[in-house]
Enzyme design. Structure first.
Site, mmCIF file in Angstrom:
data_model
loop_
_atom_site.group_PDB
_atom_site.id
_atom_site.type_symbol
_atom_site.label_atom_id
_atom_site.label_comp_id
_atom_site.label_asym_id
_atom_site.label_seq_id
_atom_site.Cartn_x
_atom_site.Cartn_y
_atom_site.Cartn_z
ATOM 1 C CE1 TYR A 23 -3.400 3.088 0.778
ATOM 2 C CE2 TYR A 23 -1.907 2.924 2.167
ATOM 3 C CZ TYR A 23 -2.693 3.754 1.461
ATOM 4 O OH TYR A 23 -4.043 5.015 2.108
ATOM 5 C CD GLU A 45 -8.052 7.424 4.643
ATOM 6 O OE1 GLU A 45 -7.823 7.601 6.307
ATOM 7 O OE2 GLU A 45 -7.262 6.971 4.252
ATOM 8 C CD1 TRP A 53 -3.894 2.417 5.935
ATOM 9 C CD2 TRP A 53 -5.557 3.075 5.615
ATOM 10 N NE1 TRP A 53 -4.527 2.424 4.437
ATOM 11 C CE2 TRP A 53 -5.977 2.639 4.228
ATOM 12 C CE3 TRP A 53 -7.326 3.932 6.223
ATOM 13 C CZ2 TRP A 53 -6.741 2.691 3.522
ATOM 14 C CZ3 TRP A 53 -8.160 3.905 4.876
ATOM 15 C CH2 TRP A 53 -8.205 3.508 3.784
#
Length: 190
Positions: A23, A45, A53
């Site tokens: 990522y 988000e 995350w």
């Protein structure tokens, strides 16, 4: 900064998890202009609020599957029964407000289109259509919000979007390359 197994220096938030490395290296901080990808990221988000995350990243494919690949026109077809079933699955974060926010945000996205407001143009207008490139040395130097993320948050809320606070918007802007917060000696600084 952190050095991973491959001895490349990356931003300090990246763990040794291969998913996180991929990522960071292939997506985070790279300018994204596709409206649907931007919509996906603002929704994801929002799911992160109060969580790490990596938690969302590990469930990302499940979100894509359960939320029609983040196609707003398909998401708005979800029924109350569909939403109730989503609350029962461990494939995503089982938070009623967060799940409903995706449906709500899809409606807001469509309303913007109906009003001839392109989502990508709208998002990029908050950085004058050019990524902001910061020059941070240490992770502790990086802010959690900015003038731009505050303005984006207010504008999204005005249009009815949910789970789009200034901190969420800042993380979104970092992820989608509106703000380049790769640390100075990170391999992805360019």
């Amino acid at each position: 900064m952190i050095e991973n197994n491959d001895k490349l220096t990356r931003c300090a938030w990246v763990t040794k998890d291969p998913l996180y490395i991929k990522y960071h290296d292939e997506e985070w901080g790279k300018p994204e202009y596709d409206s649907l990808r931007l919509f996906e990221m603002i929704c994801l988000e929002g799911q992160q609020a109060g969580l790490s995350w990596i938690t969302i990243l590990k469930k990302r494919q499940n979100y894509k599957k359960l939320f029609c690949n983040f196609d707003p026109y398909q998401i708005i077809k979800l029924t109350e029964n569909d939403i109730n079933n989503l609350l029962l699955t461990s494939e995503i974060i089982r938070h009623k407000g967060k799940i409903n926010s995706i449906l709500n945000n899809a409606k807001c996205y469509i309303k913007m289109e109906v009003d001839n407001e392109d989502f990508s143009e709208f998002i990029w207008s908050f950085v004058n259509n050019k990524p902001i490139v910061n020059s941070w040395i240490h992770i502790n130097d990086i802010p959690t919000e900015s003038i731009q993320s505050n303005a984006l948050s207010k504008a999204l809320k005005k249009r009815g979007f949910k789970f789009v606070g200034a901190t969420t918007c800042y993380a979104f802007m970092q992820a989608c390359g509106l703000i380049n917060d790769h640390l100075l000696n990170c391999i992805n600084r360019k």
